[in-house]
Design an enzyme around this catalytic site. Structure first.
Site, PDB file in Angstrom:
ATOM      1  CB  ILE A   1      -2.792   5.197   4.053  1.00  0.00           C
ATOM      2  CG1 ILE A   1      -2.860   5.098   5.485  1.00  0.00           C
ATOM      3  CG2 ILE A   1      -2.250   6.602   3.489  1.00  0.00           C
ATOM      4  CD1 ILE A   1      -1.447   5.102   6.547  1.00  0.00           C
TER       5      ILE A   1
ATOM      6  CG  HIS B   1      -0.518   0.644   2.451  1.00  0.00           C
ATOM      7  ND1 HIS B   1      -0.407   1.917   2.701  1.00  0.00           N
ATOM      8  CD2 HIS B   1       0.006   0.054   3.572  1.00  0.00           C
ATOM      9  CE1 HIS B   1      -0.022   2.268   3.748  1.00  0.00           C
ATOM     10  NE2 HIS B   1       0.099   1.055   4.378  1.00  0.00           N
ATOM     11  CB  CYS B   2       1.422   3.918  -1.802  1.00  0.00           C
ATOM     12  SG  CYS B   2      -0.048   4.090  -3.098  1.00  0.00           S
ATOM     13  CE  LYS B   3      -2.175  11.798   0.105  1.00  0.00           C
ATOM     14  NZ  LYS B   3      -1.732  13.184  -0.296  1.00  0.00           N
TER      15      LYS B   3
END
Length: 104
Positions: A90, A61-63
């Protein structure tokens, strides 16, 4: 490419499933807010392949899902068939699971 929603990931974590969750955001992003995932910045992933499981599911995952999508594709090109993108990143986690996670 496989994807998972934040709701499904939370259910798997709560059920105690043996999965690996990796946050590929930069250190300042991770320090600002995180969901407790293992932190390997995107630029360091290829140098740290030994830290990525080849047997259990690995959620990246990232932003918001853009960087993690490209990282999942890159890992799949290197033979990882167990990597999964966290749809919405996120930001989705903050919106749908835990509003105490700061947005930026």
């Amino acid at each position: 490419m496989k994807e998972i929603s934040v709701i499904d990931l939370k259910a798997r974590i709560d059920a105690g499933e043996d999965i690996q969750v990796i946050d590929i955001r930069e250190m300042d992003e991770y320090n600002y807010c995180n969901i407790g995932a293992q932190h390997i910045p995107m630029g360091e992933i290829m140098a740290n392949l030994d830290q990525i499981s080849k047997t259990k599911d690995v959620v990246i995952h990232c932003k918001s899902g853009g960087r993690s999508t490209s990282m999942v594709m890159a890992l799949m090109a290197r033979g990882y068939q167990n990597v999964i993108n966290l749809r919405g990143g996120i930001i989705a986690w903050s919106n749908e699971i835990d509003p105490s996670i700061s947005k930026y």
